[in-house]
Design an enzyme around this catalytic site. Structure first.
Site: not given
Ligand code: GLP
Length: 242
Positions: A139, A144, A137, A68
């Site tokens: 995702h 989402e 959440n 992404d």
């Molecule tokens: C972002 C990214 C995700 C990632 C998520 C969790 O939203 N787009 O790919 O998995 O954050 O982030 P973290 O690893 O910092 O908890």
């Protein structure tokens, strides 16, 4: 197959996840790796860099496709996911920069960019191993919670909770982009193998919901229960409820 690999702490979990990626690259030097951003995989990338520096892993044949990118951010912006990938992995290993793909958040026509991205993944022959983090959440990528599962790469409006969670990387909450381009659930499910990394007690509840709760687009990661080859790697805190 669904495996759960437990690390003692973040470093241990990162080493285990890096081992899985290293095995993939060793067995299939010309593989396509699907890569992720966020804080969870940073330790995994650091471990891979150290092994690369020690001559233990060669990325010269590898192609990468990222999940992404924020809409509106250029790859030179230090908050963009392209910048993140360069900083945390690509600049430190011998992957050919031309073989690293991240959606273009500055594309004039985002719909076309999404189609181009899907076509590009198709032309590469698909993703061999997809690394994922897990949003608070549920995702994955930026898929989402929603009423249905999205198939291909698409544009999304980020939820309030995601904007809030990601604001820790920005000076002001107002600076956090509100939209992103993300691979769809369909793209993710088509990967040959899934490797998902989770750490910290804040993730314990959503890990339980995603892997042991009902399969629903309201918890996008729950669809991974249908995938044939998933490896969940976590520290003790994140895996404490399962
Ligand atoms: C972002 C990214 C995700 C990632 C998520 C969790 O939203 N787009 O790919 O998995 O954050 O982030 P973290 O690893 O910092 O908890």
């Amino acid at each position: 197959m669904f495996r759960i690999l437990r690390g003692k702490d973040y470093d241990d979990m990162s080493r285990i996840a890096a081992n899985v990626i290293s095995a993939q690259v060793t067995l299939m030097p010309e593989c396509v790796l699907g890569l992720a951003t966020g804080s969870s995989p940073i330790g995994t990338y650091s471990q891979l860099i150290r092994w690369h520096e020690d001559g233990l892993i060669d990325f010269s044949g590898v192609t990468s496709v990222n999940l992404d990118e924020y809409v509106g951010l250029d790859g030179s912006d230090d908050q963009s996911y392209r910048y993140f990938m360069n900083r945390h992995l690509f600049d430190h290993v011998n992957i050919n920069p031309k073989n690293t793909y991240v959606p273009n958040g500055k594309a004039f026509d985002t719909k076309k960019e999404c189609e181009r991205y899907d076509q590009m993944i198709h032309n590469l022959g698909g993703i061999d191993l997809q690394l994922l983090g897990l949003g608070n959440n549920g995702h994955i990528g930026f898929n989402e919670p929603a009423d249905s599962f999205a198939k291909g790469t698409h544009q999304v409006n980020l939820t309030e909770s995601t904007i809030k969670a990601n604001s820790r990387f920005f000076d002001k909450t107002e600076d956090v982009p509100t939209q992103a381009l993300t691979m769809g659930i369909g793209n993710i499910l088509q990967a040959g193998k899934i490797l998902i990394v989770v750490n910290g007690e804040g993730k314990a509840d959503i890990v339980k919901k995603a892997f042991f709760g009902p399969i629903t687009p309201q918890v996008p990661a729950s669809i991974l229960q249908f995938h044939k080859n998933v490896t969940l790697v976590g520290d003790e805190a994140a895996l404490s409820l399962i």
